[in-house]
Motif scaffolding. Structure first.
Motif, PDB file in Angstrom:
ATOM      1  N   SER A 121      25.805  -8.147   1.684  1.00 42.33           N
ATOM      2  CA  SER A 121      27.092  -8.719   1.285  1.00 42.33           C
ATOM      3  C   SER A 121      28.194  -7.656   1.346  1.00 42.33           C
ATOM      4  CB  SER A 121      27.000  -9.289  -0.132  1.00 42.33           C
ATOM      5  OG  SER A 121      26.615  -8.258  -1.010  1.00 42.33           O
ATOM      6  N   GLU A 122      27.816  -6.444   1.652  1.00 44.38           N
ATOM      7  CA  GLU A 122      28.810  -5.376   1.812  1.00 44.38           C
ATOM      8  C   GLU A 122      28.262  -4.369   2.809  1.00 44.38           C
ATOM      9  OE1 GLU A 122      29.016  -4.031  -2.279  1.00 44.38           O
ATOM     10  OE2 GLU A 122      27.461  -2.541  -1.901  1.00 44.38           O
ATOM     11  N   ARG A 123      29.139  -3.472   3.246  1.00 40.09           N
ATOM     12  CA  ARG A 123      28.672  -2.416   4.157  1.00 40.09           C
ATOM     13  C   ARG A 123      29.348  -1.116   3.818  1.00 40.09           C
ATOM     14  NH1 ARG A 123      27.989  -0.778  10.439  1.00 40.09           N
ATOM     15  NH2 ARG A 123      28.068   1.259   9.403  1.00 40.09           N
ATOM     16  N   THR A 124      28.595  -0.054   3.987  1.00 40.34           N
ATOM     17  CA  THR A 124      29.136   1.282   3.805  1.00 40.34           C
ATOM     18  C   THR A 124      29.334   1.895   5.191  1.00 40.34           C
ATOM     19  OG1 THR A 124      27.996   1.497   1.700  1.00 40.34           O
ATOM     20  CG2 THR A 124      28.694   3.541   2.770  1.00 40.34           C
ATOM     21  N   LEU A 125      30.446   2.555   5.352  1.00 43.31           N
ATOM     22  CA  LEU A 125      30.742   3.145   6.658  1.00 43.31           C
ATOM     23  C   LEU A 125      31.652   4.345   6.464  1.00 43.31           C
ATOM     24  CD1 LEU A 125      33.805   1.626   8.191  1.00 43.31           C
ATOM     25  CD2 LEU A 125      32.650   0.278   6.402  1.00 43.31           C
ATOM     26  N   TYR A 126      31.753   5.132   7.505  1.00 43.69           N
ATOM     27  CA  TYR A 126      32.578   6.336   7.431  1.00 43.69           C
ATOM     28  C   TYR A 126      33.889   6.094   8.177  1.00 43.69           C
ATOM     29  CZ  TYR A 126      34.115  11.167   7.857  1.00 43.69           C
ATOM     30  OH  TYR A 126      34.856  12.311   7.792  1.00 43.69           O
ATOM     31  N   LEU A 127      34.993   6.507   7.536  1.00 42.63           N
ATOM     32  CA  LEU A 127      36.310   6.415   8.167  1.00 42.63           C
ATOM     33  C   LEU A 127      36.746   7.822   8.580  1.00 42.63           C
ATOM     34  CD1 LEU A 127      37.974   3.928   5.661  1.00 42.63           C
ATOM     35  CD2 LEU A 127      37.266   3.440   8.023  1.00 42.63           C
ATOM     36  N   PRO A 128      37.064   8.019   9.848  1.00 46.65           N
ATOM     37  CA  PRO A 128      37.386   9.375  10.321  1.00 46.65           C
ATOM     38  C   PRO A 128      38.681   9.903   9.725  1.00 46.65           C
ATOM     39  CG  PRO A 128      37.009   7.863  12.162  1.00 46.65           C
ATOM     40  CD  PRO A 128      37.085   7.034  10.937  1.00 46.65           C
ATOM     41  N   GLU A 129      38.754  11.205   9.730  1.00 50.41           N
ATOM     42  CA  GLU A 129      39.896  11.879   9.121  1.00 50.41           C
ATOM     43  C   GLU A 129      41.160  11.708   9.969  1.00 50.41           C
ATOM     44  OE1 GLU A 129      38.887  16.053   8.979  1.00 50.41           O
ATOM     45  OE2 GLU A 129      39.554  16.371  11.041  1.00 50.41           O
ATOM     46  N   GLY A 130      42.291  11.971   9.317  1.00 49.35           N
ATOM     47  CA  GLY A 130      43.549  12.034  10.060  1.00 49.35           C
ATOM     48  C   GLY A 130      44.247  10.698  10.224  1.00 49.35           C
ATOM     49  N   GLU A 131      43.712   9.650   9.593  1.00 55.21           N
ATOM     50  CA  GLU A 131      44.340   8.332   9.722  1.00 55.21           C
ATOM     51  C   GLU A 131      44.292   7.632   8.372  1.00 55.21           C
ATOM     52  OE1 GLU A 131      45.626   7.190  12.498  1.00 55.21           O
ATOM     53  OE2 GLU A 131      44.645   8.318  14.109  1.00 55.21           O
ATOM     54  N   THR A 132      45.190   6.709   8.207  1.00 50.72           N
ATOM     55  CA  THR A 132      45.058   5.747   7.126  1.00 50.72           C
ATOM     56  C   THR A 132      44.507   4.471   7.766  1.00 50.72           C
ATOM     57  OG1 THR A 132      46.920   6.689   5.955  1.00 50.72           O
ATOM     58  CG2 THR A 132      46.272   4.433   5.347  1.00 50.72           C
ATOM     59  N   TRP A 133      43.471   3.938   7.150  1.00 45.90           N
ATOM     60  CA  TRP A 133      42.787   2.779   7.729  1.00 45.90           C
ATOM     61  C   TRP A 133      43.031   1.536   6.870  1.00 45.90           C
ATOM     62  CZ3 TRP A 133      40.691   3.333  12.456  1.00 45.90           C
ATOM     63  CH2 TRP A 133      40.424   4.640  12.891  1.00 45.90           C
ATOM     64  N   VAL A 134      43.337   0.434   7.531  1.00 47.44           N
ATOM     65  CA  VAL A 134      43.606  -0.812   6.816  1.00 47.44           C
ATOM     66  C   VAL A 134      42.454  -1.787   7.049  1.00 47.44           C
ATOM     67  CG1 VAL A 134      45.259  -2.679   6.442  1.00 47.44           C
ATOM     68  CG2 VAL A 134      46.048  -0.446   7.285  1.00 47.44           C
ATOM     69  N   HIS A 135      41.876  -2.258   5.977  1.00 46.46           N
ATOM     70  CA  HIS A 135      40.790  -3.231   6.068  1.00 46.46           C
ATOM     71  C   HIS A 135      41.383  -4.575   6.466  1.00 46.46           C
ATOM     72  CE1 HIS A 135      37.611  -5.915   4.062  1.00 46.46           C
ATOM     73  NE2 HIS A 135      37.026  -5.328   5.084  1.00 46.46           N
ATOM     74  N   VAL A 136      40.936  -5.100   7.583  1.00 49.01           N
ATOM     75  CA  VAL A 136      41.590  -6.274   8.175  1.00 49.01           C
ATOM     76  C   VAL A 136      41.659  -7.459   7.215  1.00 49.01           C
ATOM     77  CG1 VAL A 136      41.240  -8.102   9.886  1.00 49.01           C
ATOM     78  CG2 VAL A 136      41.256  -5.718  10.606  1.00 49.01           C
ATOM     79  N   TRP A 137      40.581  -7.741   6.491  1.00 45.52           N
ATOM     80  CA  TRP A 137      40.511  -9.005   5.746  1.00 45.52           C
ATOM     81  C   TRP A 137      41.208  -8.947   4.396  1.00 45.52           C
ATOM     82  CZ3 TRP A 137      39.386 -11.688   9.658  1.00 45.52           C
ATOM     83  CH2 TRP A 137      38.472 -11.215  10.596  1.00 45.52           C
ATOM     84  N   THR A 138      41.347  -7.745   3.861  1.00 46.68           N
ATOM     85  CA  THR A 138      41.969  -7.642   2.534  1.00 46.68           C
ATOM     86  C   THR A 138      43.287  -6.897   2.571  1.00 46.68           C
ATOM     87  OG1 THR A 138      40.841  -5.543   2.105  1.00 46.68           O
ATOM     88  CG2 THR A 138      39.707  -7.567   1.417  1.00 46.68           C
TER      89      THR A 138
END
Lengths: 663, 663
Positions: free
Chosen positions: B607-624
């Protein structure tokens, strides 16, 4: 041996048999360097070699009996062979070498046997055999579910070449034998045309060669070389050794079986040391002395048994559990193998840890022989025991003799046998006390009076069932192990694989025609039918013990022959029929001495069996009296209770054999 | 490249990166001789090498750009390397050599990627990779029941390195790439410290080296070297390609799905050639032309579909069955590969035999391109097809070009791709007709416009399930294969392993963020749930096709970028974040272009996932719309329908990405 020079090389022959042929374009010797990876999981090994270098030593210089090998003319020699009588001494002249490959001349239709105790293939031609003592595996066949599950759950599935008892020795159908004197990991590769390739992960001490005009003579030579067992104890002829591990209830069960007609020579209770309860189930308590809780008044009971002509046997192995009373004694004396840090190395056997008694320390070996086996077992009244393990020496421990554990691993079974034999000798009980081992290696013959075929699965499977015991008896027998026997009904019951009454009965039918009949309850007694739980099985077993006892006069002669000549009790057909090449690859029937041919039923649901009768004899079917000329395959009825057994019409004991019909 | 002499050897460097370091005691080159055993069972191979010789060539003589290698000083050189720009030419000076081992300098924390299309391990460090095109295996994990059963029933279980598309090329984290130009069996061994070992079962043509300051540039160089695909056809952006093989009923089922909201760009019917009924079930009829019985009036139906903006796709492979009309034509012309006796070699595919069209014969290749693919497929109206097989060339056939089939085996996928591409080009349909292949090798990039990840099992398993498709996309993408896709829901259903609705939905969620969405009914359509059989799955699938279509403008830009620079659509995270070493081994998430990060759920019941977001960016979660700074692991909710997808806050298309929330 004869050394002849040929252009660019030499030919080395032994009594007219070509052994080595070397030329610059077809060199006989390769040397190099390997980096092995060896992982051990409770006696099972995962081994891989990264061969960094494998160089042909093409150029030879022969001076007298010494042959020096170089990569090319003008380069320094890297290796030397020195020919001495029937030995070839090997010398590395380059310290970087840790791998040697030697090509022995071979003929296309050659057969080869030996390799220690091989459980899958008696005739080794066409296959490759790593020689490294280990658990033999459960299933031993990568196409079976049991092997797969054993591999996944504990890397324990094994393969055709895995054995408790490897030995770098083979006999060729060209009537010579070759032995490599080394304890290093080695490989016999019989897959090639034109040569056998011997691979050793060290510089071997030497190669030893044997030759004779007959196979019988050759086997005798090997027995003289590796050591000869004493005669069987007289008490063994009294019947079967019953394997029970039911605490004091074992005595009552034995009496019930005797009352049903079972002839008993001994009661073997491996749980005489008591039990340890783990999440895997009950295990033995690995501290080697009688357990009064599980066997109250055992000393007195043993004496009572002895009065009835029945012996009591126990169990021992070379480990001591940390929570037993012997461990602190041995630890205080520094008798255990050490870890990298110089502390006592602990080995996990599944919810309990043990120390490994370091038999390279003569004091430790003497202590174990005297204090443990001598006092706790022999003096206590034991007449024999299973001397278990031997194949488990961890490859990363530090030993008192300073030798790499990887080089001592294969040597361990023989050291272990020697400790047991020393204890027996110290009490003057050689040929009287009977211990039995599954692990072996070169020289185990001199110390171990009886092999047992290890832990078969409780089934009829090709690579781990009843049939493999014959292969084990025949291969080890050729190398000087005269006495072999097995767990009647098999041992390993895993993944829902359980004994059938039929299996026990077929196994007992075979065991009646071996040196020793002994039963075993298996690793999961409660999940598997036992001899005393099934009326048909019990009655059948009783009859088989009667046959065994009936044949005791014959077996006694075989034992005398073994002691005199080194001939094994169970013999491949070709041993007495060497001109009949049809017999060379047979591994599911055997001669029980010269006069009896035994072809056990080793598959389920059989009512008859087909077998080959060797040429030059008239053979009489024991149960019907029907006669057959040799040199043909015959099919005979083989209902339960009538294992296909034949005797030579010209034997001296025909009346004894005929009388089996009346039992 | 720079060649520096050091005592006893040399160092070869490429823009400051050490590639080879040779000294007499640590030689970089070994040569020798092997005798391979290769057995093929329907595309699965059992391969073993008997290394007769492996000799270190310790002594080097450097003159100019040529390095000659000998065993020792004074002995003739056996091998030479010639350094030319970014190539290393290899020359054997001894005709007995058929094995070469080369040690490439390596660093302890180095990562390596590539090896063609690898399905199990993206970062290859620590493992050994044989490079030989074959079936990838079913299960591909020796600890699973499916692998075991596949091995037993058809030697088909496979292992981590088995792939339809191997390629002897890797990229190092040291920012260089190395390609071995050879079609021989070869092995990349990344298990050692200090060096990578490259093994080739022949004398390779050369080693090619590439280097750049960034991974992006390096990937561009490889794309230029191996060939660049055209842009995706415009019609693909219209939706999913529906895989149905239900005869004319396929049309009705497609319409039903369209009515449920599924956006469709193509209908793919592999059974367009008709069926053959065998005891294994229905198989395709391997004669490549429309089957009027199974698809009446197909030509007209295709035209109707096209009018609605939907394309029709078929199936072809390089074999012709003996009982089809094309076989006698090709046979009469002598276009098939031959057997030892010079007759047409027949390959058994399971109750039917086929000839292998010999693409080393230019006439045969041209005939297949023009008469089969050109006339029967393109002219008939097909807009694409699965160009299957390619990895099956038997190693014992005789080919028109006289080259050993063992050397042509790896070359075959590229020859097969070329035949397909030639047909497409002949009709001026490059970038318009879309064929897709699973088999590949060096150079397939120049001909094949789209890879498909082969036949995954219909499950979430680590080595043969959904997750492996990402590994395939990322590894092949680095080597110049810009477009990758897979069978939505997987393909192989054996031994009771069947699709769950959840699997199809999770797979569709991933496929929406790849170059092409395409479904497949699998090998056993009737035993497995299909998209149109489950209302929830159908509705979910429809929504995923909407997302795919919604993102078409973005994908079109990625396609333009791919055509211009060789950058793949699916990219490993490190490609745009090369200073963030945390990204180097990630293989279960990817960048879909630079701006989207996709982390599909690839395990069941999540029901969830863990993942790594690379450095140097701000990341926006598409659904929320939640934002996260890079350089951290995050856990996000991942219910069905909301695959973890993020976009860069600084991307230019944020409004497009945001709008996904409304779909």
């Amino acid at each position: 041996m004869q050394l002849d020079l040929i252009p660019g090389g030499f030919v080395l022959s032994l009594q007219g048999r070509e052994i080595l042929r070397h030329t610059a374009t077809a060199p006989a010797l390769f040397v190099g360097k390997g980096e092995e990876r060896m992982d051990m999981y409770r006696g099972n090994f995962d081994i891989e070699d990264y061969v960094v270098e494998r160089t042909a030593l093409s150029h030879v210089t022969v001076s007298g009996k010494r042959i020096e090998f170089a990569v090319a003319e003008g380069l320094p020699a890297r290796f030397a062979l020195t020919i001495e009588d029937n030995h070839i001494l090997t010398t590395a002249l380059d310290s970087s070498i840790n791998r040697v490959w030697l090509r022995i001349s071979a003929e296309p239709d050659e057969h080869v046997w030996g390799g220690g105790e091989q459980m899958s293939y008696f005739d080794m031609k066409g296959r490759r055999f790593p020689l490294w003592t280990s658990e033999p595996g459960v299933g031993r066949d990568k196409t079976t579910e049991i092997t797969f599950k054993s591999d996944v759950s504990g890397k324990a599935g094994g393969d055709y070449y895995n054995t408790n008892y490897p030995q770098p020795t083979y006999i060729s159908s060209r009537k010579y034998a070759l032995h490599v004197e080394t304890t290093a990991y080695s490989v016999f590769d019989f897959r090639r045309d034109g040569f056998h390739e011997i691979e050793v992960w060290a510089i071997p001490e030497r190669l030893e060669l044997f030759t004779a005009d007959s196979f019988i003579e050759l086997v005798g030579q090997l027995s003289s070389r590796f050591g000869r067992q004493p005669k069987l104890p007289e008490w063994v002829y009294g019947g079967a050794i019953l394997g029970l591990k039911d605490g004091e209830n074992s005595f009552a069960r034995m009496e019930k079986m005797r009352a049903a007609g079972v002839k008993v020579s001994g009661l073997w209770c491996e749980d005489w040391v008591g039990l340890r309860h783990t999440s895997f189930g009950a295990r033995l308590f690995w501290d080697w002395q009688a357990n009064e809780t599980r066997y109250p008044n055992l000393r007195e009971k043993i004496a009572e048994l002895n009065n009835e002509g029945i012996r009591f046997l126990g169990y021992v192995n070379p480990y001591l559990c940390v929570d037993g009373p012997l461990y602190p004694i041995a630890d205080e004396k520094g008798y255990f193998a050490k870890d990298e840090a110089g502390k006592t190395a602990l080995v996990d056997f599944g919810e309990f840890d043990c120390g490994v008694v370091d038999f390279t320390n003569p004091e430790a070996a003497a202590w174990f022989a005297e204090e443990v086996i001598g006092k706790n077992m022999l003096d206590y009244g034991l007449s024999g025991w299973m001397a278990d393990f031997g194949e488990y020496l961890p490859i990363d421990v530090k030993l008192a003799n300073g030798v790499d554990a990887k080089l001592m691993h294969n040597a361990w079974p023989t050291l272990w046998a020697e400790v047991n034999a020393k204890a027996v000798t110290s009490r003057g009980k050689t040929g009287e006390a009977l211990f039995f081992m599954r692990a072996g290696f070169t020289g185990v013959q001199a110390h171990c009076p009886l092999l047992w075929g290890g832990d078969q699965s409780v089934d009829f499977s090709r690579h781990d069932g009843l049939v493999t015991v014959m292969c084990g008896a025949l291969s080890s027998g050729l190398l000087g192990n005269a006495y072999h026997h097995s767990d009647i009904g098999g041992y390993t019951s895993l993944f829902g694989n359980v004994r059938t009454p039929e299996l026990i009965m077929r196994w007992a039918e075979m065991a009646a025609f071996t040196a020793v009949m002994r039963s075993h309850e298996g690793n999961r007694p409660r999940d598997n039918v036992q001899i005393d739980q099934d009326a048909e099985v019990l009655s059948h077993f009783a009859r088989m013990t009667s046959i065994y006892v009936h044949l005791a006069p014959y077996l006694r002669k075989l034992s005398e022959e073994a002691a005199a000549t080194g001939l094994p009790v169970q013999r491949p057909l070709f041993l007495h029929h060497e001109n009949d090449r049809n017999t060379y690859a047979i591994q599911d029937s055997y001669l029980y001495g010269r006069d009896l041919l035994v072809a056990p039923v080793w598959q389920a649901g059989q009512s008859e069996r087909t077998l080959y009768l060797p040429e030059g004899e008239t053979w009489v079917h024991v149960w019907t009296g029907a006669t057959y000329e040799g040199a043909q395959s015959v099919t005979v009825p083989a209902p339960l209770g009538q294992p296909p057994v034949f005797y030579r019409a010209s034997a001296s004991d025909t009346s004894l054999f005929e009388a089996m019909r009346t039992l």
